[in-house]
Write a protein that holds these residues in place. Structure first.
Motif, PDB file in Angstrom:
ATOM      1  N   TRP A 197     -85.472 -91.018   9.969  1.00 58.96           N
ATOM      2  CA  TRP A 197     -85.022 -91.355   8.612  1.00 58.96           C
ATOM      3  C   TRP A 197     -85.116 -90.138   7.712  1.00 58.96           C
ATOM      4  O   TRP A 197     -86.109 -89.416   7.726  1.00 58.96           O
ATOM      5  N   GLU A 198     -84.040 -89.921   6.951  1.00 58.15           N
ATOM      6  CA  GLU A 198     -84.121 -88.964   5.842  1.00 58.15           C
ATOM      7  C   GLU A 198     -83.880 -89.775   4.595  1.00 58.15           C
ATOM      8  O   GLU A 198     -82.746 -90.178   4.328  1.00 58.15           O
ATOM      9  N   GLY A 199     -84.926 -90.041   3.867  1.00 59.28           N
ATOM     10  CA  GLY A 199     -84.807 -90.977   2.741  1.00 59.28           C
ATOM     11  C   GLY A 199     -84.393 -92.326   3.298  1.00 59.28           C
ATOM     12  O   GLY A 199     -85.077 -92.902   4.148  1.00 59.28           O
TER      13      GLY A 199
ATOM     14  N   LEU B  92     -72.970 -93.701  10.772  1.00 60.27           N
ATOM     15  CA  LEU B  92     -74.264 -93.313  11.338  1.00 60.27           C
ATOM     16  C   LEU B  92     -74.122 -92.173  12.347  1.00 60.27           C
ATOM     17  O   LEU B  92     -73.197 -92.160  13.156  1.00 60.27           O
ATOM     18  N   THR B  93     -75.048 -91.218  12.295  1.00 61.76           N
ATOM     19  CA  THR B  93     -75.075 -90.163  13.317  1.00 61.76           C
ATOM     20  C   THR B  93     -75.823 -90.695  14.538  1.00 61.76           C
ATOM     21  O   THR B  93     -76.988 -91.084  14.425  1.00 61.76           O
ATOM     22  N   VAL B  94     -75.133 -90.725  15.679  1.00 55.12           N
ATOM     23  CA  VAL B  94     -75.783 -91.151  16.925  1.00 55.12           C
ATOM     24  C   VAL B  94     -75.594 -90.042  17.955  1.00 55.12           C
ATOM     25  O   VAL B  94     -74.463 -89.634  18.231  1.00 55.12           O
ATOM     26  N   LYS B  95     -76.700 -89.560  18.481  1.00 58.65           N
ATOM     27  CA  LYS B  95     -76.631 -88.495  19.493  1.00 58.65           C
ATOM     28  C   LYS B  95     -77.206 -89.012  20.806  1.00 58.65           C
ATOM     29  O   LYS B  95     -78.239 -89.687  20.820  1.00 58.65           O
ATOM     30  N   VAL B  96     -76.508 -88.678  21.889  1.00 59.27           N
ATOM     31  CA  VAL B  96     -76.978 -89.108  23.211  1.00 59.27           C
ATOM     32  C   VAL B  96     -77.439 -87.887  24.001  1.00 59.27           C
ATOM     33  O   VAL B  96     -76.783 -86.848  24.002  1.00 59.27           O
ATOM     34  N   LYS B  97     -78.572 -88.039  24.663  1.00 62.73           N
ATOM     35  CA  LYS B  97     -79.083 -86.987  25.534  1.00 62.73           C
ATOM     36  C   LYS B  97     -79.210 -87.612  26.925  1.00 62.73           C
ATOM     37  O   LYS B  97     -79.542 -88.800  27.034  1.00 62.73           O
TER      38      LYS B  97
END
Length: 358
Positions: free
Chosen positions: A255-257, A341-346
């Protein structure tokens, strides 16, 4: 009480239990599968299949149909057509045609969950085309309900269809921040096949995940404990097949803010089983690992983008965010946060080589 009277009472009891058994088994129709098709704007036609066991070991599917507005009436209307009551105690599978699923299946599913004789392990599926036509088929020694149930079970246990049943559907439906998914069946010439998985928006059909993307879809929404994936090796006209797969996924919400980002780590253990190139060297094993990691990331991220555009959340990202934040505003999440929403997959892939056919 004189001795002979007791014997007389016991005889009557035995006689009565004898009658009762017959009443239960012989005089009712126990259905194995139900199918519902939309007719016109808001009518539903139900098809109820009752397996009839013949002396020569074959099974004939007796069918009853009824038209009504709602599930509960539908069964009642079908009862009128049947010479004996229809009981859904051993119901294994309920099908909805796509047109009906586009309008929403909750009313029908709700009728099922209120019926105490129905187990929550019941399979639900969507049918491309008419369920009635699919249920016309005859499978000889196996009833159609059994045949379709086993087809779904096999694809859930050993292939890429995520776990699904009445209980899971309802739990996903009522869970804020998660949408249900259901397998899609299509009639073939002499059977049926799975052509993908439907992602629902609440209880309505929204989009299809085609078969070729199901491996990556199941990895995101469920776990593989047994799967196969085939990859093209970069720059070579060669394919490698990886199987006996265990997958897992972990979520991290930052979370950012008030703005979250979500990081999904997909881990996969598998074995290289077939390779059309030469013998597999450790160098090539590393290459396969990289190829698969890249593929998992690419397929997953493009799928997630599509979910965001369509406003569906089969992975349960909303649930993941909500369970980590106090005073979570679900309405704001749905309307504002989720679409952008930013969703990143690794991806973390571990491969071993076994039983390679050269």
């Amino acid at each position: 009480m004189p001795h002979h009277n007791i014997i007389w009472v016991i005889t009557i009891c035995l006689f009565l239990t004898g009658c009762l058994e017959k009443e239960i088994v012989d005089d009712i129709n126990i259905e194995s599968v139900e199918g519902f098709d939309l007719i016109g704007e808001n009518k539903v036609e139900g098809t109820f299949v009752v397996p009839v066991y013949k002396a020569d070991q074959t099974i004939e599917n007796e069918k009853f149909t009824a038209i009504s507005l709602l599930n509960k009436d539908i069964l009642r209307n079908a009862q009128k057509e049947s010479s004996a009551p229809i009981v859904n105690g051993s119901l294994e599978l309920v099908l909805f045609n796509k047109a009906l699923a586009e309008k929403g299946v909750l009313q029908l599913v709700d009728g099922l969950q209120r019926d105490a004789s129905i187990g929550t392990g019941l399979y639900l599926a969507i049918v491309e085309g008419e369920t009635k036509e699919l249920l016309q088929q005859n499978f000889g020694t196996r009833g159609i309900g059994d045949h379709l149930y086993n087809l779904l079970k096999h694809n859930i246990d050993r292939r890429d269809v995520p776990k699904t049943n009445l209980h899971i559907f309802l739990s996903d439906f009522y869970q804020e921040g998660k949408d249900p998914n259901l397998p899609i069946l299509k009639k073939t010439e002499d059977s049926a096949e799975i052509v993908g998985v439907a992602v629902m928006k609440e209880d309505k059909y929204e989009m299809t995940i085609p078969n070729e993307k199901l491996f990556y879809f199941k990895t995101l929404v469920d776990k593989h404990s047994n799967g196969t994936v085939s990859l093209e090796v970069d720059g070579k006209e060669e394919f490698v097949s990886i199987r006996s797969i265990n997958t897992d996924r972990k979520f991290k919400v930052k979370w950012e803010g008030d703005t979250p980002s979500i990081y999904i780590t997909v881990s996969l253990d598998g074995a290289v089983r077939e390779y059309t190139g030469n013998k597999v060297t450790p160098k090539e094993m590393k290459e396969f690992q990289k190829v698969l990691e890249k593929k998992i990331i690419k397929e997953s991220e493009s799928m997630i983008k599509e979910f965001q555009e369509k406003g569906v959340d089969p992975i349960g990202l909303g649930y993941q965010a909500k369970s980590r934040k106090r005073g979570f505003d679900y309405k704001k999440w749905k309307d504002e946060t989720y679409p952008t929403l930013t969703v990143k997959v690794k991806a973390e892939v571990r491969l071993i080589s076994t039983g390679i056919t050269e």
